[in-house]
Design an enzyme around this catalytic site. Structure first.
Site, mmCIF file in Angstrom:
data_model
loop_
_atom_site.group_PDB
_atom_site.id
_atom_site.type_symbol
_atom_site.label_atom_id
_atom_site.label_comp_id
_atom_site.label_asym_id
_atom_site.label_seq_id
_atom_site.Cartn_x
_atom_site.Cartn_y
_atom_site.Cartn_z
ATOM 1 N N GLU A 69 -1.497 -1.118 -4.719
ATOM 2 C CA GLU A 69 -0.384 -1.289 -3.763
ATOM 3 C C GLU A 69 0.965 -1.001 -4.434
ATOM 4 O O GLU A 69 1.859 -0.431 -3.813
ATOM 5 C CB GLU A 69 -0.371 -2.720 -3.206
ATOM 6 C CG GLU A 69 -1.564 -3.087 -2.342
ATOM 7 C CD GLU A 69 -1.499 -2.491 -0.939
ATOM 8 O OE1 GLU A 69 -0.472 -1.915 -0.562
ATOM 9 O OE2 GLU A 69 -2.521 -2.596 -0.221
ATOM 10 N N HIS A 72 -2.017 0.010 10.561
ATOM 11 C CA HIS A 72 -1.703 1.356 10.065
ATOM 12 C C HIS A 72 -2.864 2.326 10.339
ATOM 13 O O HIS A 72 -2.644 3.484 10.681
ATOM 14 C CB HIS A 72 -1.416 1.327 8.558
ATOM 15 C CG HIS A 72 -0.195 0.535 8.203
ATOM 16 N ND1 HIS A 72 0.036 0.031 6.939
ATOM 17 C CD2 HIS A 72 0.868 0.156 8.954
ATOM 18 C CE1 HIS A 72 1.182 -0.617 6.937
ATOM 19 N NE2 HIS A 72 1.700 -0.564 8.144
ATOM 20 N N TRP A 118 5.913 -10.657 8.765
ATOM 21 C CA TRP A 118 5.806 -11.673 7.715
ATOM 22 C C TRP A 118 6.481 -11.125 6.466
ATOM 23 O O TRP A 118 6.593 -9.900 6.301
ATOM 24 C CB TRP A 118 4.341 -12.033 7.445
ATOM 25 C CG TRP A 118 3.474 -10.886 7.000
ATOM 26 C CD1 TRP A 118 2.709 -10.092 7.801
ATOM 27 C CD2 TRP A 118 3.290 -10.396 5.660
ATOM 28 N NE1 TRP A 118 2.065 -9.136 7.043
ATOM 29 C CE2 TRP A 118 2.399 -9.308 5.719
ATOM 30 C CE3 TRP A 118 3.795 -10.762 4.412
ATOM 31 C CZ2 TRP A 118 1.998 -8.584 4.586
ATOM 32 C CZ3 TRP A 118 3.393 -10.046 3.280
ATOM 33 C CH2 TRP A 118 2.506 -8.978 3.376
ATOM 34 N N GLU A 175 4.474 -1.548 3.759
ATOM 35 C CA GLU A 175 3.528 -1.571 2.638
ATOM 36 C C GLU A 175 4.127 -2.265 1.413
ATOM 37 O O GLU A 175 3.410 -2.903 0.641
ATOM 38 C CB GLU A 175 3.125 -0.133 2.263
ATOM 39 C CG GLU A 175 2.141 0.506 3.212
ATOM 40 C CD GLU A 175 0.725 -0.028 3.044
ATOM 41 O OE1 GLU A 175 0.417 -0.587 1.977
ATOM 42 O OE2 GLU A 175 -0.065 0.099 3.987
ATOM 43 N N ASP A 189 -2.303 -5.818 8.366
ATOM 44 C CA ASP A 189 -1.330 -4.706 8.346
ATOM 45 C C ASP A 189 -2.057 -3.372 8.196
ATOM 46 O O ASP A 189 -1.734 -2.386 8.871
ATOM 47 C CB ASP A 189 -0.407 -4.822 7.124
ATOM 48 C CG ASP A 189 0.879 -5.588 7.408
ATOM 49 O OD1 ASP A 189 1.005 -6.175 8.491
ATOM 50 O OD2 ASP A 189 1.763 -5.588 6.516
ATOM 51 N N GLU A 190 -3.019 -3.350 7.280
ATOM 52 C CA GLU A 190 -3.751 -2.089 7.012
ATOM 53 C C GLU A 190 -4.459 -1.616 8.285
ATOM 54 O O GLU A 190 -4.508 -0.436 8.591
ATOM 55 C CB GLU A 190 -4.773 -2.257 5.884
ATOM 56 C CG GLU A 190 -4.261 -2.919 4.607
ATOM 57 C CD GLU A 190 -3.252 -2.100 3.815
ATOM 58 O OE1 GLU A 190 -2.671 -1.159 4.366
ATOM 59 O OE2 GLU A 190 -3.042 -2.447 2.638
ATOM 60 N N HIS A 202 3.094 -5.681 0.482
ATOM 61 C CA HIS A 202 1.737 -5.970 -0.005
ATOM 62 C C HIS A 202 1.706 -6.171 -1.518
ATOM 63 O O HIS A 202 1.211 -7.191 -2.012
ATOM 64 C CB HIS A 202 0.767 -4.849 0.390
ATOM 65 C CG HIS A 202 0.684 -4.621 1.873
ATOM 66 N ND1 HIS A 202 0.005 -3.577 2.436
ATOM 67 C CD2 HIS A 202 1.209 -5.313 2.911
ATOM 68 C CE1 HIS A 202 0.103 -3.628 3.754
ATOM 69 N NE2 HIS A 202 0.844 -4.676 4.059
ATOM 70 N N THR A 248 -8.482 0.206 2.610
ATOM 71 C CA THR A 248 -7.727 -0.965 2.141
ATOM 72 C C THR A 248 -7.948 -2.153 3.085
ATOM 73 O O THR A 248 -7.990 -3.293 2.638
ATOM 74 C CB THR A 248 -6.215 -0.666 2.001
ATOM 75 O OG1 THR A 248 -5.759 -0.004 3.181
ATOM 76 C CG2 THR A 248 -5.930 0.198 0.797
ATOM 77 N N GLU A 254 -6.330 3.811 4.909
ATOM 78 C CA GLU A 254 -5.932 2.551 5.548
ATOM 79 C C GLU A 254 -7.180 1.728 5.888
ATOM 80 O O GLU A 254 -7.200 0.520 5.742
ATOM 81 C CB GLU A 254 -5.101 2.808 6.809
ATOM 82 C CG GLU A 254 -3.754 3.461 6.552
ATOM 83 C CD GLU A 254 -2.736 2.560 5.863
ATOM 84 O OE1 GLU A 254 -3.023 1.379 5.591
ATOM 85 O OE2 GLU A 254 -1.635 3.058 5.586
#
Ligand SMILES: [Fe+2]
Ligand SMILES: [Fe+2]
Length: 396
Positions: free
Chosen positions: A138, A265, A95, A176, A261-262, A179, A232, A229
């Site tokens: 971020e 990760h 995305w 990242e 996403d976090e 974000h 977050t 990670e």
């Protein structure tokens, strides 16, 4: 002496232990004293300088990993190529911030912005304080890429190195980067926040850098990133939940997408540490205990807006009160990692390794007990102005 002073970091009712920056960045007289011990100039340290951003003043340890451990670490490079890089998403499948924002080239742009602003009107100020703090965290991404590149055996030696660690670090950074970008653009369009104050805070924060006390040691470094990670993931997940409660489904989607996403990760970093536990259980459990004893400092603990000397504590207090990120979450994350790495089941450890194992396994209930005691002592909450929202006051 300075080391001893720097080790003090008890939870307080307003600033749960997770939220406290390492003692060194607190601006209480005690901590000035700690830095004074080294600088030898009491005058220079105790006189408040205007617009001086916080800085790390604890003793900074470098290259603590012995050469034989570096060899152990290097031996898993092939494994990382096959097992870690798969957790990156191809750019074409990722995305992008624009997927969640009004399209400036479309005729409907102004209407979409208007709708976004109407939805944002329903969201309270304290939520915006937390979202801004998360966005600023971020946005200090250059600091985190630098941190990964301090790690021995991991660092990108050229800036375009083809080792799996360097490939991972660059691609992780690139993921990242979306974000902060997305949250920044959303907040700009919302019309609810003072962008110039926020931009100043980001500039100060990147200028301050940070030392998470990982000592160029990839064992410590990847334990730290596993924790972060997860932290977050928890906090963006909670801002998503709150946005939905305030009726803003689109903002909930933004925060939820970042949270996922976090999570990906977290999966990668915890897998690296799992591998280290497999090949070097003693060294890894010692590193885990060491990192936990030093406490995980939050990436943005040195944040400053040119006005509030305790901005991070104040932001953290609001995040704690809203339940976006709390001392309980800190304990839950430790518990999660202990279970994830099956620390309780490790056998054949040295005496020191067993001590470290007992320490980390007993830590979550201990943090919770401390937190409950701190809550019991909690005073009446105060209100404080935040420059990020034009000095409107928010309950801490
Ligand atoms: Fe992030
Ligand atoms: Fe992340």
């Amino acid at each position: 002496m300075a080391m001893k002073l720097n080790a003090i970091n008890f939870p307080s009712p307003k600033c749960p232990s997770f939220a406290l920056p390492p003692a060194a960045s607190c601006r209480s007289p005690r901590f000035f004293m700690a830095s004074t011990l080294r600088s030898g100039s009491l005058e220079a340290e105790t006189v408040k300088k205007p617009f001086s951003p916080p800085r790390e003043v604890h003793v900074q340890v470098t290259h603590s990993m012995p050469p034989q451990k570096l060899e152990i670490f290097k031996s898993i490079e092939g494994w990382a190529e096959d097992n870690i890089l798969v957790h990156l998403k191809p750019v074409e499948k990722c995305w992008q911030p624009q997927d969640f924002l009004p399209d400036p080239a479309s005729d409907g742009f102004h209407d979409q912005v208007k709708e976004l602003r109407e939805r944002a009107k329903e969201i309270p100020d304290d939520y915006f304080v937390v979202l801004v703090g998360d966005m600023i965290t971020e946005e200090a991404l250059p600091t985190y890429q630098t941190m990964l590149n301090t790690l021995d055996g991991v660092r990108d030696e050229t800036g375009a190195s083809s080792t799996p660690w360097a490939v991972w670090t660059r691609a992780w950074t690139a993921e990242e980067n979306r974000h902060g970008d997305l949250l920044n653009k959303y907040l700009y369009l919302s019309g609810r926040v003072d962008m110039k104050q926020i931009e100043k805070t980001i500039q100060y924060l990147i200028g301050s850098g940070m030392d998470p006390r990982t000592e160029n040691n990839p064992y410590l470094g990847f334990i730290y990133t596993s924790f972060q990670e997860r932290a977050t993931f928890v906090s963006h997940g909670n801002t998503a939940r709150h946005a939905r409660d305030h009726g803003d489904i689109k903002l909930a989607q933004i925060c939820g997408t970042i949270a996922s996403d976090e999570k990906r990760h977290e999966t990668a970093y915890t897998k690296i540490v799992e591998k280290l536990f497999e090949i070097d259980p003693d060294g890894t459990v010692l590193a885990f205990a060491d990192m936990m004893k030093k406490k995980i400092s939050m990436p943005a603990h040195l944040m400053y807006d040119g006005r509030d000397d305790n901005l991070f504590d104040h932001f953290s207090a609001v995040a704690q009160r809203l339940g976006v990120y709390t001392a309980r979450d800190y304990a839950d994350i430790v518990e999660h990692l202990v279970a994830r790495w099956k620390v309780e089941n490790i056998t054949g450890l040295s005496a020191d390794g067993q001590k470290a194992q007992d320490y980390v396994c007993g830590l979550p209930p201990r943090i919770r007990r401390l937190e409950e005691r701190a809550q019991g002592r909690a005073k009446q909450a105060a209100k404080l102005p935040f420059s990020w929202i034009y000095n409107r006051e928010v309950l801490l």
